[in-house]
Design a protein around this motif. Structure first.
Motif, PDB file in Angstrom:
ATOM      1  N   ILE A  23       0.853  -1.184   0.000  1.00  0.00           N
ATOM      2  CA  ILE A  23       0.000   0.000   0.000  1.00  0.00           C
ATOM      3  C   ILE A  23       0.891   1.237   0.000  1.00  0.00           C
ATOM      4  O   ILE A  23       1.681   1.453   0.925  1.00  0.00           O
ATOM      5  CB  ILE A  23      -0.898   0.018   1.259  1.00  0.00           C
ATOM      6  N   PHE A  24       0.756   2.060  -1.015  1.00  0.00           N
ATOM      7  CA  PHE A  24       1.543   3.286  -1.128  1.00  0.00           C
ATOM      8  C   PHE A  24       0.817   4.424  -0.419  1.00  0.00           C
ATOM      9  O   PHE A  24      -0.415   4.554  -0.530  1.00  0.00           O
ATOM     10  CB  PHE A  24       1.733   3.616  -2.618  1.00  0.00           C
ATOM     11  N   GLU A  25       1.537   5.245   0.260  1.00  0.00           N
ATOM     12  CA  GLU A  25       0.997   6.397   0.983  1.00  0.00           C
ATOM     13  C   GLU A  25      -0.168   6.009   1.886  1.00  0.00           C
ATOM     14  O   GLU A  25      -1.122   6.765   2.059  1.00  0.00           O
ATOM     15  CB  GLU A  25       0.566   7.504   0.005  1.00  0.00           C
ATOM     16  N   GLY A  26      -0.119   4.809   2.408  1.00  0.00           N
ATOM     17  CA  GLY A  26      -1.094   4.382   3.401  1.00  0.00           C
ATOM     18  C   GLY A  26      -2.472   4.061   2.852  1.00  0.00           C
ATOM     19  O   GLY A  26      -3.392   3.781   3.627  1.00  0.00           O
ATOM     20  N   GLN A  79      13.122  18.945  -4.026  1.00  0.00           N
ATOM     21  CA  GLN A  79      11.970  19.387  -4.815  1.00  0.00           C
ATOM     22  C   GLN A  79      10.664  19.132  -4.081  1.00  0.00           C
ATOM     23  O   GLN A  79       9.677  19.818  -4.318  1.00  0.00           O
ATOM     24  CB  GLN A  79      11.952  18.669  -6.169  1.00  0.00           C
ATOM     25  N   HIS A  80      10.662  18.101  -3.231  1.00  0.00           N
ATOM     26  CA  HIS A  80       9.408  17.666  -2.614  1.00  0.00           C
ATOM     27  C   HIS A  80       9.758  17.041  -1.266  1.00  0.00           C
ATOM     28  O   HIS A  80      10.652  16.198  -1.183  1.00  0.00           O
ATOM     29  CB  HIS A  80       8.753  16.646  -3.552  1.00  0.00           C
ATOM     30  N   MET A  81       9.034  17.468  -0.222  1.00  0.00           N
ATOM     31  CA  MET A  81       9.377  17.019   1.128  1.00  0.00           C
ATOM     32  C   MET A  81       8.583  15.800   1.583  1.00  0.00           C
ATOM     33  O   MET A  81       8.742  15.362   2.732  1.00  0.00           O
ATOM     34  CB  MET A  81       9.147  18.165   2.122  1.00  0.00           C
ATOM     35  N   GLU A  82       7.731  15.234   0.758  1.00  0.00           N
ATOM     36  CA  GLU A  82       7.001  14.052   1.208  1.00  0.00           C
ATOM     37  C   GLU A  82       8.016  12.942   1.498  1.00  0.00           C
ATOM     38  O   GLU A  82       8.988  12.768   0.756  1.00  0.00           O
ATOM     39  CB  GLU A  82       5.984  13.607   0.145  1.00  0.00           C
ATOM     40  N   PRO A  83       7.780  12.189   2.584  1.00  0.00           N
ATOM     41  CA  PRO A  83       8.825  11.244   3.020  1.00  0.00           C
ATOM     42  C   PRO A  83       9.170  10.138   2.018  1.00  0.00           C
ATOM     43  O   PRO A  83      10.222   9.500   2.187  1.00  0.00           O
ATOM     44  CB  PRO A  83       8.234  10.666   4.312  1.00  0.00           C
ATOM     45  N   ASP A  84       8.338   9.889   1.012  1.00  0.00           N
ATOM     46  CA  ASP A  84       8.781   8.881   0.041  1.00  0.00           C
ATOM     47  C   ASP A  84      10.003   9.385  -0.737  1.00  0.00           C
ATOM     48  O   ASP A  84      10.659   8.616  -1.446  1.00  0.00           O
ATOM     49  CB  ASP A  84       7.650   8.464  -0.914  1.00  0.00           C
ATOM     50  N   HIS A  85      10.312  10.674  -0.586  1.00  0.00           N
ATOM     51  CA  HIS A  85      11.519  11.224  -1.212  1.00  0.00           C
ATOM     52  C   HIS A  85      12.485  11.823  -0.190  1.00  0.00           C
ATOM     53  O   HIS A  85      13.669  11.912  -0.467  1.00  0.00           O
ATOM     54  CB  HIS A  85      11.143  12.305  -2.238  1.00  0.00           C
ATOM     55  N   SER A  86      11.970  12.237   0.932  1.00  0.00           N
ATOM     56  CA  SER A  86      12.835  12.996   1.844  1.00  0.00           C
ATOM     57  C   SER A  86      13.125  12.273   3.151  1.00  0.00           C
ATOM     58  O   SER A  86      13.823  12.823   4.004  1.00  0.00           O
ATOM     59  CB  SER A  86      12.188  14.345   2.162  1.00  0.00           C
ATOM     60  N   VAL A 147       1.341  20.071  -6.596  1.00  0.00           N
ATOM     61  CA  VAL A 147       1.634  18.943  -7.484  1.00  0.00           C
ATOM     62  C   VAL A 147       2.819  18.190  -6.885  1.00  0.00           C
ATOM     63  O   VAL A 147       3.889  18.209  -7.407  1.00  0.00           O
ATOM     64  CB  VAL A 147       2.005  19.438  -8.915  1.00  0.00           C
ATOM     65  N   HIS A 148       2.713  17.711  -5.675  1.00  0.00           N
ATOM     66  CA  HIS A 148       1.487  17.248  -5.066  1.00  0.00           C
ATOM     67  C   HIS A 148       1.264  17.884  -3.684  1.00  0.00           C
ATOM     68  O   HIS A 148       0.173  17.814  -3.126  1.00  0.00           O
ATOM     69  CB  HIS A 148       1.639  15.723  -5.010  1.00  0.00           C
ATOM     70  N   TRP A 149       2.299  18.495  -3.138  1.00  0.00           N
ATOM     71  CA  TRP A 149       2.215  19.257  -1.899  1.00  0.00           C
ATOM     72  C   TRP A 149       2.496  20.736  -2.233  1.00  0.00           C
ATOM     73  O   TRP A 149       3.001  21.044  -3.320  1.00  0.00           O
ATOM     74  CB  TRP A 149       3.259  18.734  -0.890  1.00  0.00           C
ATOM     75  N   ALA A 166       9.555  16.254 -10.374  1.00  0.00           N
ATOM     76  CA  ALA A 166       9.025  15.868  -9.053  1.00  0.00           C
ATOM     77  C   ALA A 166       7.961  14.781  -9.228  1.00  0.00           C
ATOM     78  O   ALA A 166       8.142  13.857 -10.017  1.00  0.00           O
ATOM     79  CB  ALA A 166       8.520  17.089  -8.300  1.00  0.00           C
ATOM     80  N   ASP A 167       6.806  14.890  -8.544  1.00  0.00           N
ATOM     81  CA  ASP A 167       5.788  13.839  -8.657  1.00  0.00           C
ATOM     82  C   ASP A 167       5.083  13.844 -10.021  1.00  0.00           C
ATOM     83  O   ASP A 167       4.482  12.839 -10.414  1.00  0.00           O
ATOM     84  CB  ASP A 167       4.719  14.036  -7.573  1.00  0.00           C
ATOM     85  N   ALA A 168       5.107  14.965 -10.710  1.00  0.00           N
ATOM     86  CA  ALA A 168       4.407  15.041 -11.999  1.00  0.00           C
ATOM     87  C   ALA A 168       5.008  14.045 -12.987  1.00  0.00           C
ATOM     88  O   ALA A 168       6.213  13.813 -12.983  1.00  0.00           O
ATOM     89  CB  ALA A 168       4.497  16.456 -12.560  1.00  0.00           C
ATOM     90  N   ARG A 195      -3.723   6.023 -13.056  1.00  0.00           N
ATOM     91  CA  ARG A 195      -4.161   5.765 -11.674  1.00  0.00           C
ATOM     92  C   ARG A 195      -3.298   6.560 -10.695  1.00  0.00           C
ATOM     93  O   ARG A 195      -3.801   7.083  -9.697  1.00  0.00           O
ATOM     94  CB  ARG A 195      -4.093   4.263 -11.370  1.00  0.00           C
ATOM     95  N   TYR A 196      -2.015   6.656 -10.992  1.00  0.00           N
ATOM     96  CA  TYR A 196      -1.125   7.475 -10.158  1.00  0.00           C
ATOM     97  C   TYR A 196      -1.573   8.937 -10.204  1.00  0.00           C
ATOM     98  O   TYR A 196      -1.764   9.579  -9.171  1.00  0.00           O
ATOM     99  CB  TYR A 196       0.313   7.334 -10.679  1.00  0.00           C
ATOM    100  N   TYR A 197      -1.771   9.460 -11.408  1.00  0.00           N
ATOM    101  CA  TYR A 197      -2.153  10.874 -11.537  1.00  0.00           C
ATOM    102  C   TYR A 197      -3.461  11.152 -10.796  1.00  0.00           C
ATOM    103  O   TYR A 197      -3.562  12.070  -9.985  1.00  0.00           O
ATOM    104  CB  TYR A 197      -2.322  11.275 -13.012  1.00  0.00           C
ATOM    105  N   LEU A 226       9.936  11.592 -10.228  1.00  0.00           N
ATOM    106  CA  LEU A 226      10.399  10.934  -9.003  1.00  0.00           C
ATOM    107  C   LEU A 226       9.910   9.494  -8.904  1.00  0.00           C
ATOM    108  O   LEU A 226      10.354   8.746  -8.026  1.00  0.00           O
ATOM    109  CB  LEU A 226       9.946  11.734  -7.775  1.00  0.00           C
ATOM    110  N   HIS A 227       8.932   9.121  -9.729  1.00  0.00           N
ATOM    111  CA  HIS A 227       8.451   7.736  -9.772  1.00  0.00           C
ATOM    112  C   HIS A 227       8.272   7.335 -11.235  1.00  0.00           C
ATOM    113  O   HIS A 227       7.875   8.160 -12.066  1.00  0.00           O
ATOM    114  CB  HIS A 227       7.073   7.594  -9.103  1.00  0.00           C
ATOM    115  N   GLY A 228       8.501   6.076 -11.522  1.00  0.00           N
ATOM    116  CA  GLY A 228       8.196   5.557 -12.854  1.00  0.00           C
ATOM    117  C   GLY A 228       9.298   5.816 -13.860  1.00  0.00           C
ATOM    118  O   GLY A 228      10.339   6.420 -13.553  1.00  0.00           O
TER     119      GLY A 228
HETATM  120 FE1  FEO Z   1       4.173  13.348  -3.262  1.00  0.00          FE
HETATM  121 FE2  FEO Z   1       6.112  10.876  -4.453  1.00  0.00          FE
HETATM  122  O1  FEO Z   1       5.445  12.025  -3.179  1.00  0.00           O
END
Ligand code: FEO
Length: 531
Positions: A23-26, A79-86, A147-149, A166-168, A195-197, A226-228
């Motif tokens: 499960i990604f991002e909970g 670029q992005h502080m969400e913990p999946d990157h930071s 996009v996204h925080w 970043a996440d885009a 589905r990600y978008y 940052l993904h894919g």
């Molecule tokens: Fe918004 Fe990949 O974190």
């Protein structure tokens, strides 16, 4: 060990896959795993673009140190502080105390919140249009709030024409060694990108459009998300898909049928409707049993198609919980401009359809196709013609999407009643424009009308003018039957809030997302009945 791919001279991908993450991002299933991308530029200066998720940090640290080969790390661009990157930012920064962090002002605040002020003090704040010279490369920054925080920024390498997005332009799924989009079949790549978008940034179409507008001014040969996969082959197609998603316009004329059924009565109607639609030539069809399909998949397909049929059993006098959570995904992600049809089941008190419609009415641009179809326990054979009529209305709507829409305002006003929906296609609740005196709102020197508090209106918004004072009634005063709800948008992070007109001083209103005060613009107003 180290693992890297050189994607341009001196520029390395140094990410990793996590296939144990269910499960990604909970909340979002990722059956094919998840990839985390990072990039290291070795120029006169050394620059790391983002850090990484805890799950894959060990190899990441080792690879950075292998590539640096004893050189200092000059910059870490956050670029992005969400913990999946930071999540590993503090550890990386501690390993390289010489590194300067580069980020937006809000990102610096978040670094302080996550890791303490000592680390935040190492941040050099940049904003729109700033750039970093690294030797032979110029890295230019552009903000991409929500996009996204709200703290997000993207980076453009002017020399190599690479956008670090970043996440885009990201995707669910592990890379499995295939780093570039052209190593994938486009049709197999697109569903998980969609589905990600839709689930990650689908709510923020306006902000994504702003980012697309900025990107359109750049000469981009490669996109490094940052993904894919890294994009270099399908950029035009994927940008086009993003335009659809960000504008909420369907990609395809097709139908999603999503049903919530306990003992099969509702399921059987949904399936029978699907066969009827197929018989009528509609083959872009997807059926979902909401008890077994995660809402993220339904939302993604709902973004793709033009027509959606929602079928729910009535459960504890409401709709079935799985339908409720799916509908919540539609409303929270602003799934606009879709044509809905409703099927309800209720053995002794069918009520789910009315509640579904109440939720759908909250989404701008909602239209309805066909009459609400109601069964009690099981569909009767004598209802076949009624279901056929619903199928024909949906098929006609799919085949002729621009056909004139039949507007039946009077019937829509009766929405509170659990009565059948009548008419071929009709819009979400509308109200006749109020009779008003000439506009009295002041006009700023810029020509943009302003509210009395001085807050600008969103472009294109036409405020309700203040009515001329009415003569005092001779007889008893009639209580108003409606009220005006205003939709305000935070100009910084894009958060939208609905507030009854006059109930809040928006010059003092604090955004619960980015905490800025008084930075809201009025988007639009709507008239709603007083409960
Ligand atoms: Fe918004 Fe990949 O974190």
């Amino acid at each position: 060990m180290h693992c890297e791919e050189e994607i341009a001279k001196g520029l390395y991908w140094i990410g990793g896959d996590d296939r144990r993450l269910g499960i990604f991002e909970g909340g979002l299933p990722v059956p094919d795993g998840m990839s985390y991308n990072n990039y290291l530029l070795l120029d006169d200066k050394t620059v790391l673009l983002d850090t990484i998720d805890r799950a894959v940090e060990e190899r990441f640290f080792e690879t950075v140190n292998y590539l640096l080969d004893g050189r200092p790390l000059d910059y870490i661009i956050v670029q992005h502080m969400e913990p999946d990157h930071s999540a590993s930012l503090k550890q990386m920064a501690t390993m390289h105390p010489e590194a300067t962090l580069v980020c937006t002002r809000l990102c610096k605040t978040l670094i302080g919140q996550f890791f303490g002020e000592e680390l935040a003090e190492r941040a050099q704040v940049v904003t729109e249009g700033d750039s970093l010279e690294t030797g032979t490369h110029t890295l230019a920054f552009a903000t991409a709030p929500m996009v996204h925080w709200p703290e997000v920024m993207v980076t453009y390498d002017v020399q190599d024409k690479i956008l670090f997005s970043a996440d885009a332009f990201g995707s669910f799924g592990a890379l499995d060694g295939c780093l570039y989009d052209d190593l994938w079949d486009y049709d197999s790549l697109l569903p998980e990108m969609r589905r990600y978008y839709t689930n990650i940034v689908g709510k923020y179409g306006t902000q994504v459009t702003e980012l697309l507008d900025k990107a359109a001014t750049l000469d981009i040969e490669t996109i490094c998300p940052l993904h894919g996969p890294i994009l270099r082959e399908y950029i035009p197609e994927i940008v086009e898909a993003y335009k659809h998603w960000a504008s909420y316009e369907p990609e395809d004329q097709g139908v999603v049928i999503a049903y919530a059924s306990v003992y099969g009565g509702t399921r059987d109607v949904a399936e029978k409707l699907a066969f009827k639609l197929s018989d009528l030539g509609i083959h872009d069809l997807a059926l979902f049993d909401l008890s077994v399909t995660d809402p993220s998949y339904v939302l993604s397909e709902a973004f793709r198609v033009s027509n959606i049929v929602l079928a729910s059993v009535t459960y504890n006098a409401g709709m079935f919980p799985a339908m409720e959570s799916t509908l919540a995904e539609f409303t929270t992600h602003n799934l606009r401009s879709r044509k809905f049809s409703i099927i309800q089941n209720g053995s002794w008190g069918p009520n789910a359809g009315r509640l579904i419609k109440e939720e759908l009415d909250k989404i701008p641009g909602t239209q309805y196709v066909g009459e609400m179809f109601t069964i009690k326990s099981r569909m009767r054979d004598d209802q076949d013609a009624e279901l056929e009529a619903l199928a024909e209305a949906i098929a006609e709507s799919v085949k002729n999407p621009t056909a004139p829409i039949e507007v039946k305002l009077g019937e829509v006003e009766e929405e509170a009643k659990p009565a059948p929906i009548v008419g071929a296609v009709r819009p979400v609740k509308l109200s006749a424009p109020p009779t008003v005196a000439p506009a009295v709102n002041p006009v700023a020197p810029s020509g943009i009308p302003a509210t009395p508090g001085g807050i600008p209106f969103a472009p294109g918004f036409k405020p309700t003018a203040t009515a001329a004072p009415a003569p005092k009634p001779v007889e008893a005063v009639q209580q108003p039957k409606t009220k005006i709800i205003q939709i305000w948008r935070c100009t910084f992070c894009g958060y939208q809030v609905e507030i009854e007109k006059g109930k809040e001083d928006m010059t003092k209103f604090q955004c619960p997302i980015c905490l800025r005060v008084g930075e809201f613009m009025l988007v639009r107003e709507k008239e709603v009945p007083i409960a």
